[in-house]
Design an enzyme around this catalytic site. Structure first.
Site, mmCIF file in Angstrom:
data_model
loop_
_atom_site.group_PDB
_atom_site.id
_atom_site.type_symbol
_atom_site.label_atom_id
_atom_site.label_comp_id
_atom_site.label_asym_id
_atom_site.label_seq_id
_atom_site.Cartn_x
_atom_site.Cartn_y
_atom_site.Cartn_z
ATOM 1 N N HIS A 139 -35.216 85.213 -49.570
ATOM 2 C CA HIS A 139 -34.042 84.856 -49.170
ATOM 3 C C HIS A 139 -32.930 85.768 -49.935
ATOM 4 O O HIS A 139 -33.307 86.067 -50.952
ATOM 5 C CB HIS A 139 -33.643 83.561 -49.124
ATOM 6 C CG HIS A 139 -32.404 82.796 -48.761
ATOM 7 N ND1 HIS A 139 -31.126 83.043 -49.410
ATOM 8 C CD2 HIS A 139 -32.156 82.109 -47.699
ATOM 9 C CE1 HIS A 139 -30.365 82.356 -48.767
ATOM 10 N NE2 HIS A 139 -30.845 81.858 -47.685
ATOM 11 N N ASP A 144 -38.550 79.847 -55.582
ATOM 12 C CA ASP A 144 -37.621 79.315 -54.831
ATOM 13 C C ASP A 144 -38.300 78.200 -54.072
ATOM 14 O O ASP A 144 -38.747 78.445 -53.050
ATOM 15 C CB ASP A 144 -37.052 80.631 -54.075
ATOM 16 C CG ASP A 144 -35.928 80.076 -52.953
ATOM 17 O OD1 ASP A 144 -35.800 78.782 -52.636
ATOM 18 O OD2 ASP A 144 -35.247 81.023 -52.278
ATOM 19 N N GLN A 169 -37.275 75.475 -49.293
ATOM 20 C CA GLN A 169 -38.003 75.029 -48.118
ATOM 21 C C GLN A 169 -39.461 74.235 -48.513
ATOM 22 O O GLN A 169 -39.876 73.514 -47.680
ATOM 23 C CB GLN A 169 -38.508 76.298 -47.195
ATOM 24 C CG GLN A 169 -37.346 76.956 -46.642
ATOM 25 C CD GLN A 169 -36.534 76.216 -45.908
ATOM 26 O OE1 GLN A 169 -36.772 75.129 -45.392
ATOM 27 N NE2 GLN A 169 -35.132 76.696 -45.817
ATOM 28 N N LYS A 223 -31.046 70.274 -48.161
ATOM 29 C CA LYS A 223 -32.346 70.724 -47.335
ATOM 30 C C LYS A 223 -33.164 69.646 -47.442
ATOM 31 O O LYS A 223 -34.386 69.318 -46.859
ATOM 32 C CB LYS A 223 -33.084 71.935 -47.906
ATOM 33 C CG LYS A 223 -31.922 73.165 -47.527
ATOM 34 C CD LYS A 223 -32.484 74.436 -47.478
ATOM 35 C CE LYS A 223 -31.596 75.348 -47.752
ATOM 36 N NZ LYS A 223 -31.587 76.495 -46.608
ATOM 37 N N CYS A 247 -30.610 85.129 -43.679
ATOM 38 C CA CYS A 247 -30.420 85.843 -44.825
ATOM 39 C C CYS A 247 -31.837 86.433 -45.503
ATOM 40 O O CYS A 247 -32.009 86.065 -46.711
ATOM 41 C CB CYS A 247 -29.878 84.529 -45.783
ATOM 42 S SG CYS A 247 -28.419 83.894 -45.591
HETATM 43 N N1 PMP Z 1 -33.686 80.104 -50.582
HETATM 44 C C1 PMP Z 1 -34.189 79.671 -49.329
HETATM 45 C C2 PMP Z 1 -35.835 79.994 -49.159
HETATM 46 C C3 PMP Z 1 -33.511 79.067 -48.464
HETATM 47 O O1 PMP Z 1 -33.971 78.555 -47.238
HETATM 48 C C4 PMP Z 1 -32.177 78.691 -48.883
HETATM 49 C C5 PMP Z 1 -31.117 78.142 -47.675
HETATM 50 N N2 PMP Z 1 -31.219 78.911 -46.652
HETATM 51 C C6 PMP Z 1 -31.486 79.310 -50.010
HETATM 52 C C7 PMP Z 1 -32.622 79.878 -50.857
HETATM 53 C C8 PMP Z 1 -30.333 79.343 -50.571
HETATM 54 O O2 PMP Z 1 -29.952 77.818 -50.848
HETATM 55 P P1 PMP Z 1 -28.488 77.292 -50.644
HETATM 56 O O3 PMP Z 1 -27.662 78.119 -49.682
HETATM 57 O O4 PMP Z 1 -28.458 75.969 -50.380
HETATM 58 O O5 PMP Z 1 -27.922 77.562 -52.105
#
Ligand code: PMP
Length: 398
Positions: free
Chosen positions: A116, A193, A196, A219, A356
């Site tokens: 991401h 990270d 998920q 999440k 993203c």
């Molecule tokens: N890493 C992953 C794998 C994600 O799915 C996300 C959210 N889409 C993020 C990082 C970023 O999380 P946040 O926008 O809640 O900071």
């Protein structure tokens, strides 16, 4: 697991909405909303400072949430839990505090092709600042981080390996133990990270053997504006403060300021009190189902979806057959945004775009995918609605 009674606990799912975008953000159960309403209403006061009973009670509740998070992720101590605004902030905290203190010019950072942007850009900013280099671990043909390659290509110049525990696009689950062993064999730290993974997998920091772990409250069926950075106490202790302000200090004079120990050292300013209380309620809620059951439920729905989509010619599926509740796909000649728009007319919400993860899209050779992602409240009716909707998409686009 899914019953009407469960869905009824989520006001956001009213009107039989087929919500298949939980990987972006999860709907909130009423218990979380109630806990936040109480925390922001009848119980509201600041934490860590007040001498009056309401503030002392709120401090107890706030620190109880930290203990609950520690228990949820198998941390050795609540002091290893730093509250941040979200996973993005947690990664930036590590990149900006730990990074410059531990990386020098010529050092290397290992990422993967499926990260991401939150787990790419902060490291690029750090690399630029200190003169480090970024390497990218490729994926196997079925969309897993290629651990053979990782093992063969890590060197002692690598100071950090930062990988998604579960991909937000492909649902690929990382072989964490191998990644940790490979990172530690060259003396690198491993950051995971966990955005998920945390909502669908049993976490135990000691077993995972990573050095940093981040997750986002929203999440996890909790509120936006709160997340968690976990690191071993001795790692946090080795990190300089990140943001300066109230609550992170020991003693301030104009000549010199000394800092509080972790985690307070990393929590400058009045914290996100209401959100932390909401996160506690959310963790109680999902833990009552058990992460193993959630994983099994969502990955079964993902498998069912993959099978059904295979029956629609012109669909291409991405990612591994065994995924963690996330299915990315495309339809020949139809932009994912068009798929998403027509599905919306059918009361089905999916995500369409690059998620993203533009470097992953580049690797797949496409600008975007359509993505269905599952939560505890989804069931086969949602899969059926998705398939019906996609059949209509096909009819419309001929
Ligand atoms: N890493 C992953 C794998 C994600 O799915 C996300 C959210 N889409 C993020 C990082 C970023 O999380 P946040 O926008 O809640 O900071």
């Amino acid at each position: 697991m899914t019953t009407t009674a469960l869905r009824d606990q989520f006001p956001g799912l009213a009107n039989n909405w087929h919500y298949l975008d939980t990987a972006a953000t999860a709907q909130k159960p009423q218990v979380v909303l109630d806990a936040m309403m109480r925390a922001g209403g009848a119980d509201y006061a600041t934490v860590h400072r007040g001498v009056y009973a309401r503030s002392a009670n709120m401090t107890v509740a706030f620190e109880a949430a930290r203990e609950r998070v520690a228990r949820f992720i198998g941390a050795a101590s609540p002091n290893e839990v730093v509250f941040v605004r979200g996973a993005t902030e947690g990664i930036n905290l590590v990149a900006q505090s730990w990074g410059p203190a531990h990386l020098n010019a010529g050092d290397r950072i290992m990422l993967s092709q499926l990260e991401h942007h939150s787990n790419i850009v902060p490291w690029q900013m750090l690399a630029e600042k200190v003169g480090a280099h970024i390497d990218v671990c490729p994926l196997t043909d079925d969309g897993l981080i290629d651990l053979d390659w990782l093992e063969a290509n890590l060197t002692e110049q690598h100071k950090l390996v930062a990988l998604a525990h579960v991909s937000n696009v492909l649902g690929s689950v990382l072989g964490v133990k191998r990644a940790a062993k490979a990172a530690h064999a060259v003396g690198a730290k491993l950051m995971l990270d966990g955005c998920q993974a945390a909502p669908r997998m049993r976490l135990n920091m000691a077993e995972l053997d990573c050095d940093f772990y981040v997750m986002s409250g929203h999440k996890l069926y909790g509120p936006t504006g709160v997340g968690v950075l976990w690191a071993k106490a001795e790692t946090l202790d080795s990190m300089p403060p990140w943001q300066g302000g109230g609550a992170m200090i020991d003693r301030v004079t104009f000549e010199k300021t000394t800092y509080a120990p972790a985690p307070s050292r990393f929590e400058a300013g009045t914290p996100m009190i209401i959100e932390v209380i909401g996160l506690h309620a959310a963790i109680d809620f999902i833990d009552s189902f058990g992460p193993e059951a959630i994983f099994a439920h969502e990955s079964a729905l993902a498998a069912q979806t993959r099978d059904a989509l295979r029956g629609i010619n012109s669909v291409t599926l991405y990612g591994p057959e065994k995924s963690a509740g996330i299915v990315s796909f495309s339809m020949e000649g139809i932009h994912p945004h068009d798929i998403g728009t027509i599905l919306d007319e059918e009361n089905v919400a999916i995500r369409a775009g690059h998620h993203c993860a533009q470097p992953l899209m580049d690797h797949l050779g496409i600008p975007a995918t359509a993505r269905a992602s599952f939560g505890i409240y989804n069931d086969e009716n949602d899969v059926a609605a998705l398939v019906r909707g996609l059949e209509r998409v096909k009819r419309i686009f001929g």
